[in-house]
Design a protein around this motif. Structure first.
Motif, PDB file in Angstrom:
ATOM      1  N   UNK A  82     -11.542  -6.372  -9.427  1.00 37.75           N
ATOM      2  CA  UNK A  82     -12.122  -7.584  -8.827  1.00 37.75           C
ATOM      3  C   UNK A  82     -11.108  -8.251  -7.908  1.00 37.75           C
ATOM      4  N   UNK A  83      -9.811  -7.843  -7.997  1.00 36.32           N
ATOM      5  CA  UNK A  83      -8.778  -8.454  -7.167  1.00 36.32           C
ATOM      6  C   UNK A  83      -8.522  -7.688  -5.881  1.00 36.32           C
ATOM      7  N   UNK A  84      -8.392  -8.412  -4.785  1.00 36.87           N
ATOM      8  CA  UNK A  84      -7.845  -7.849  -3.550  1.00 36.87           C
ATOM      9  C   UNK A  84      -6.518  -8.573  -3.324  1.00 36.87           C
ATOM     10  N   UNK A  85      -5.461  -7.813  -3.066  1.00 33.64           N
ATOM     11  CA  UNK A  85      -4.101  -8.368  -3.075  1.00 33.64           C
ATOM     12  C   UNK A  85      -3.311  -7.917  -1.854  1.00 33.64           C
TER      13      UNK A  85
ATOM     14  N   UNK B  46     -14.661 -14.172   2.949  1.00 31.92           N
ATOM     15  CA  UNK B  46     -14.742 -15.241   1.964  1.00 31.92           C
ATOM     16  C   UNK B  46     -14.310 -14.774   0.588  1.00 31.92           C
ATOM     17  N   UNK B  47     -13.735 -13.583   0.528  1.00 28.84           N
ATOM     18  CA  UNK B  47     -13.212 -13.078  -0.731  1.00 28.84           C
ATOM     19  C   UNK B  47     -11.925 -13.825  -1.043  1.00 28.84           C
ATOM     20  N   UNK B  48     -11.546 -13.824  -2.313  1.00 24.17           N
ATOM     21  CA  UNK B  48     -10.375 -14.561  -2.754  1.00 24.17           C
ATOM     22  C   UNK B  48      -9.175 -13.605  -2.737  1.00 24.17           C
ATOM     23  N   UNK B  49      -8.288 -13.761  -1.762  1.00 26.26           N
ATOM     24  CA  UNK B  49      -7.095 -12.905  -1.711  1.00 26.26           C
ATOM     25  C   UNK B  49      -6.080 -13.437  -2.708  1.00 26.26           C
ATOM     26  N   UNK B  50      -5.633 -12.586  -3.622  1.00 26.38           N
ATOM     27  CA  UNK B  50      -4.627 -13.008  -4.603  1.00 26.38           C
ATOM     28  C   UNK B  50      -3.290 -13.205  -3.896  1.00 26.38           C
ATOM     29  N   UNK B  51      -2.477 -14.153  -4.352  1.00 28.17           N
ATOM     30  CA  UNK B  51      -1.139 -14.263  -3.769  1.00 28.17           C
ATOM     31  C   UNK B  51      -0.252 -13.122  -4.289  1.00 28.17           C
ATOM     32  N   UNK B  52       0.866 -12.820  -3.595  1.00 26.24           N
ATOM     33  CA  UNK B  52       1.757 -11.774  -4.097  1.00 26.24           C
ATOM     34  C   UNK B  52       2.289 -12.158  -5.480  1.00 26.24           C
ATOM     35  N   UNK B  53       2.704 -11.169  -6.242  1.00 24.95           N
ATOM     36  CA  UNK B  53       3.296 -11.423  -7.555  1.00 24.95           C
ATOM     37  C   UNK B  53       4.702 -11.978  -7.420  1.00 24.95           C
ATOM     38  N   UNK B  54       5.364 -12.125  -8.550  1.00 22.47           N
ATOM     39  CA  UNK B  54       6.675 -12.792  -8.550  1.00 22.47           C
ATOM     40  C   UNK B  54       7.832 -11.821  -8.696  1.00 22.47           C
ATOM     41  N   UNK B  55       7.514 -10.536  -8.819  1.00 20.42           N
ATOM     42  CA  UNK B  55       8.596  -9.596  -9.111  1.00 20.42           C
ATOM     43  C   UNK B  55       9.072  -8.881  -7.864  1.00 20.42           C
ATOM     44  N   UNK B  56      10.306  -9.110  -7.546  1.00 21.96           N
ATOM     45  CA  UNK B  56      10.880  -8.550  -6.324  1.00 21.96           C
ATOM     46  C   UNK B  56      11.528  -7.213  -6.650  1.00 21.96           C
ATOM     47  N   UNK B  57      11.283  -6.238  -5.825  1.00 25.14           N
ATOM     48  CA  UNK B  57      11.924  -4.935  -6.001  1.00 25.14           C
ATOM     49  C   UNK B  57      13.211  -4.933  -5.190  1.00 25.14           C
ATOM     50  N   UNK B  58      14.334  -4.731  -5.865  1.00 25.71           N
ATOM     51  CA  UNK B  58      15.607  -4.642  -5.145  1.00 25.71           C
ATOM     52  C   UNK B  58      15.922  -3.169  -4.876  1.00 25.71           C
TER      53      UNK B  58
END
Ligand code: MLZ
Length: 266
Positions: A160-163, A207-219
């Motif tokens: 259900x998520x578009x990211x 009009x779809x709800x785009x999820x914000x990016x997550x919080x985990x950064x890949x180093x």
């Protein structure tokens, strides 16, 4: 509603660019969605793609339909674009000399299928032929994606998520879709002409709800820290906002062993 996420700002912040629209198997202007909750149609059973089943629209999000196969449970819903070739008006299967099949995991005895079918269709609201889209957009002639390009993509584990996502690898006719800020947990390979990937700005148009990016950064792998066994570390989103809530955790607290703020490397 786009939350607080802005592609414009984000592309600038990350110094990246959007994959051009011609890379995608999507219409330039999203198709019209005239479906309504409760309408019935024919759909391929996603778990058994040789069968055509009856499905009910149980929800709508942008230009996607949330579908549930009649006779199935509510744990196996799936999503289809309104212009998908995998959905058809009721009657199409029979017209092509096919037989409607019970879904995988039909909750009744197989012998009761003919009667179930009769009852489920009796008095049902069938999605009218005219709201189906004659054709799926054609696949682009070739894979034009490049590593680092940004896009919007269905999270296949949470469909259900578009990211927001980034092309992580291009491999023949396949691309690696990586989800920004999620350390690889949701990444997948798909064909370049997959219907699960969209150009930047798609959700804003549908009009779809785009999820914000997550919080985990890949180093990136750092040769100066040979004792660390993994190349992945987490930190807060560099912009410090828009973190999706995680089950069982207080939102907004960094998970990793490293201090709060690190340069954003996506
Ligand atoms: N509840 C899930 C949502 C993750 C969505 C990630 N999308 C790329 C979690 O927090 O794990």
């Amino acid at each position: 509603y786009q939350g607080h996420f802005s592609w414009d700002k984000y592309l600038k912040e990350t110094g990246s660019s959007a994959a051009p629209a011609h890379c995608f198997r999507q219409c330039l202007t999203p198709p019209v969605n005239e479906f309504k909750s409760g309408m019935k149609l024919e759909a391929q059973d996603p778990r058994n793609t040789t069968s055509t089943c009856i499905a009910t629209v149980v929800g709508l999000t942008g230009v996607r339909l949330r579908l549930r196969l009649d006779g199935s449970d509510n744990k196996n819903d799936f999503w289809r674009l309104v212009d998908s070739s995998e959905i058809q008006p009721i009657g199409n299967c029979e017209k092509n000399a096919g037989m409607l099949q019970p879904p995988l995991g039909f909750r009744l005895n197989a012998s009761s299928w003919p009667m179930f079918l009769l009852k489920t269709l009796n008095g049902a609201e069938m999605a009218p032929v005219r709201i189906f889209h004659k054709q799926e957009p054609p696949a682009p002639a070739q894979n034009s994606f490049k590593v680092g390009m940004k896009l919007e993509a269905v999270d296949r584990k949470n469909p259900h998520f578009i990211c927001p996502a980034t092309i992580g690898e291009v491999r023949g006719s396949e691309v690696l879709v990586t989800f920004d800020g999620w350390r690889g947990a949701f990444d997948y390979y798909c064909r370049y002409d997959s219907r699960d990937i969209f150009p930047v700005g798609w959700c804003a148009l549908t009009g779809d709800n785009l999820q914000p990016p997550g919080t985990k950064v890949v180093l990136p792998k750092s040769p100066s820290t040979p004792l660390e066994s993994s190349s992945e570390r987490s930190s807060m989103h560099p912009a410090g906002r828009g973190a999706p809530r995680q089950r069982g955790r207080k939102p907004g607290r960094p998970r990793g062993r490293l201090p709060g703020r690190l340069p954003g490397i996506w």
